[in-house]
Design a protein around this motif. Structure first.
Motif, mmCIF file in Angstrom:
data_model
loop_
_atom_site.group_PDB
_atom_site.id
_atom_site.type_symbol
_atom_site.label_atom_id
_atom_site.label_comp_id
_atom_site.label_asym_id
_atom_site.label_seq_id
_atom_site.Cartn_x
_atom_site.Cartn_y
_atom_site.Cartn_z
ATOM 1 N N GLY A 343 0.789 -1.175 -0.035
ATOM 2 C CA GLY A 343 0.226 0.012 -0.033
ATOM 3 C C GLY A 343 0.929 1.255 -0.026
ATOM 4 N N TYR A 344 2.204 1.165 0.435
ATOM 5 C CA TYR A 344 2.989 2.189 0.373
ATOM 6 C C TYR A 344 3.044 2.663 -0.998
ATOM 7 N N PRO A 345 3.199 3.973 -1.662
ATOM 8 C CA PRO A 345 3.106 5.145 -0.492
ATOM 9 C C PRO A 345 1.776 5.866 -0.522
ATOM 10 N N GLY A 346 0.763 5.164 -0.913
ATOM 11 C CA GLY A 346 -0.613 5.457 -0.701
ATOM 12 C C GLY A 346 -0.937 5.464 0.813
ATOM 13 N N SER A 347 -1.794 4.184 0.841
ATOM 14 C CA SER A 347 -2.106 3.899 2.374
ATOM 15 C C SER A 347 -1.599 2.543 2.808
ATOM 16 N N PRO A 348 -0.406 2.603 3.346
ATOM 17 C CA PRO A 348 0.308 1.464 3.903
ATOM 18 C C PRO A 348 -0.777 0.571 4.961
ATOM 19 N N PHE A 412 7.597 -10.099 5.722
ATOM 20 C CA PHE A 412 6.135 -9.777 6.314
ATOM 21 C C PHE A 412 5.341 -9.733 5.167
ATOM 22 N N ASP A 413 4.175 -10.210 5.665
ATOM 23 C CA ASP A 413 3.139 -9.965 4.476
ATOM 24 C C ASP A 413 2.939 -8.799 3.693
ATOM 25 N N GLY A 414 3.029 -8.921 2.302
ATOM 26 C CA GLY A 414 2.924 -7.520 1.705
ATOM 27 C C GLY A 414 4.403 -6.784 1.368
ATOM 28 N N MET A 415 5.370 -7.296 2.071
ATOM 29 C CA MET A 415 6.591 -6.564 1.831
ATOM 30 C C MET A 415 7.117 -6.033 0.375
ATOM 31 N N GLN A 416 7.417 -4.897 0.329
ATOM 32 C CA GLN A 416 8.018 -4.679 -1.092
ATOM 33 C C GLN A 416 9.051 -3.919 -1.008
#
Ligand code: AMP
Ligand code: GLY
Length: 427
Positions: A343-348, A412-416
């Motif tokens: 979700g980064y950079p919008g709504s992490p 971690f889940d969703g790590m980018q």
């Protein structure tokens, strides 16, 4: 004499790197951080006050015999924290509100660059949406639009089409998407070239420089996707070479500080020069009034010299004369890879459990905590940029490989994260 007491203000990866550098000082300062994050607890005592709560910070500093305050982010600078502390005779590394306008107002910055005769992109200032649209209608493409005020990295659009430019003008100037920050706009010529940052530490007159750093601002590999606060960095940057970096800093910093002094501003803190190295020479894109983040996470681990006495001297207006224009001693190269939340950079996303953060880490690895929190025995995410994994080594290539080895230990889940930090820009 008792050990000195330092307060670092802020809570991200940059502040963790500052805390770490001060903690290494041979003067053994006792380090406090407000508000910090749990990842800094082994090195610093946390003070539960927000970075922009000027009154509460001034009161706390008064009651705790603090010898030096180092301000990390731009928001407390804009809120006047440095002025309020100086009014209380506390030495501060960080400019007052007026000096910080170099960062908090793009229009002010451009006017100062102009007064100082510094090379910068040609620009015009628009104070209404209609005016901005007229400027964009006959501007060559791409065209760069900059909201005047602070916008947490969301205030610059490099528009390849007039539609894209029109959409930014509409959002900022008609719909108020950035609040007061977007009411005035700088419309600027696009400069092609290689970006690099030079950071100097100054007492308002004299300055020392850090090795040049390169940030990777776009979210995706190959410089694709939206702009972010920074997805990784390396230092020293491939260009400019050290002697050229010194020459650039002399050409830009001396005149800029002179113009500030003429206006009655004594600037004690960090000057961050955001440069575009173009075929026609270096051009100044922007100035920030603080250490860059993640740039601090590569520049500070390289230091072979104690940061505390330099920071202290700059804060007191007393950098030694013989140090003017010299490098802060440094060794080797560093690469930092930022691990960001989905979700980064919008709504992490926050509250996601992070595994593998406890180490131990191989020699040369520093893991700087940014958006992390504790939940019971677990680390969880609490912000967009979660951690910065920095590796220090003899060469950039070794540091890059070591940084990515260390990155693979964290999950971690969703790590980018980007896979191409410290690699050459795409052709
Ligand atoms: P700034 O906040 O001014 O650094 O702008 C954010 C990013 O936009 C910079 O890091 C550059 O990548 C890009 N940028 C800003 N101004 C220009 C310009 N005049 N020409 C080309 N790119 C620019
Ligand atoms: N990394 C860019 C900044 O700190 O503004």
């Amino acid at each position: 004499m008792s050990d000195p007491r330092v307060l670092v203000v802020g809570q991200g990866g940059r502040e963790h790197a500052i805390v770490d550098a001060l903690h290494r000082s041979s003067e053994h300062p006792k380090v406090f951080v407000a508000p910090g994050n749990p990842g800094m607890e082994p090195l610093a005592e946390r003070v539960p006050i927000e970075a922009t709560d000027v009154q509460a910070l001034v009161r706390w500093v008064r009651g705790h015999a603090i010898d030096l305050v180092v301000i990390g982010p731009e928001t407390p600078l804009e809120a006047g924290l440095a002025d309020a502390l100086r009014a209380d005779a506390v030495p501060v590394l960080g400019p007052g509100k007026e000096g910080a306008r170099l960062e908090t107002s793009k229009v002010f910055a451009k006017e100062m660059f102009h007064k100082a005769g510094l090379p910068t992109a040609a620009f015009r200032v628009a104070r209404s949406a209609d005016e901005a649209e007229r400027m964009v209608a006959d501007a060559p493409l791409p065209v760069v639009l900059k909201a005047d005020g602070l916008a947490a990295g969301k205030g610059v659009v490099v528009a390849s089409t007039r539609e894209e430019a029109g959409a930014a003008i509409d959002a900022w100037m008609r719909r108020g998407a950035l609040g007061a920050s977007g009411r005035t706009l700088v419309v600027e010529e696009f400069l092609p070239g290689e970006e690099t940052s030079i950071l100097v530490l100054t007492d308002g007159e004299r300055w020392v420089l850090f090795p040049a750093a390169r940030d990777h601002k776009r979210l995706g590999d190959g410089d694709t996707g939206p702009n972010t606060g920074g997805m990784g960095a390396c230092a020293p940057a491939r260009v400019p070479q050290p002697e050229e970096a010194k020459a650039i800093a002399h050409a830009l910093v001396d005149p800029l500080l002179a113009v500030l002094r003429d206006g009655g501003t004594s600037y004690r803190g960090i000057l961050y020069l955001g440069l575009m190295l173009t075929a026609a020479g270096p051009q100044l894109l922007e100035v920030n009034a603080r250490f860059g983040d993640p740039e601090a996470q590569v520049v500070l681990p390289l230091l072979a010299e104690d940061l505390y006495p330099l920071a202290n001297a700059a804060a007191r207006g007393a950098l030694p004369k013989e140090r003017h224009g010299t490098f802060v001693a440094h060794e080797g190269a560093a690469v930092c890879v930022v691990l960001a939340a989905r979700g980064y950079p919008g709504s992490p996303e926050s509250g996601i459990v992070i595994e593998g953060l406890n180490g131990p880490w191989p020699h040369g690895i520093c893991v700087y905590h940014a958006g992390v929190n504790r939940r019971g025995a677990n680390w969880v995410t609490s912000g967009g940029r979660v951690v910065g994994v920095t590796a220090r080594s003899g060469t950039l290539e070794h540091a890059r490989l070591a940084a990515y080895d260390a990155v693979r230990r964290v999950r971690f889940d969703g790590m980018q994260y980007r896979n191409d930090i410290a690699q050459s820009p795409q052709p």
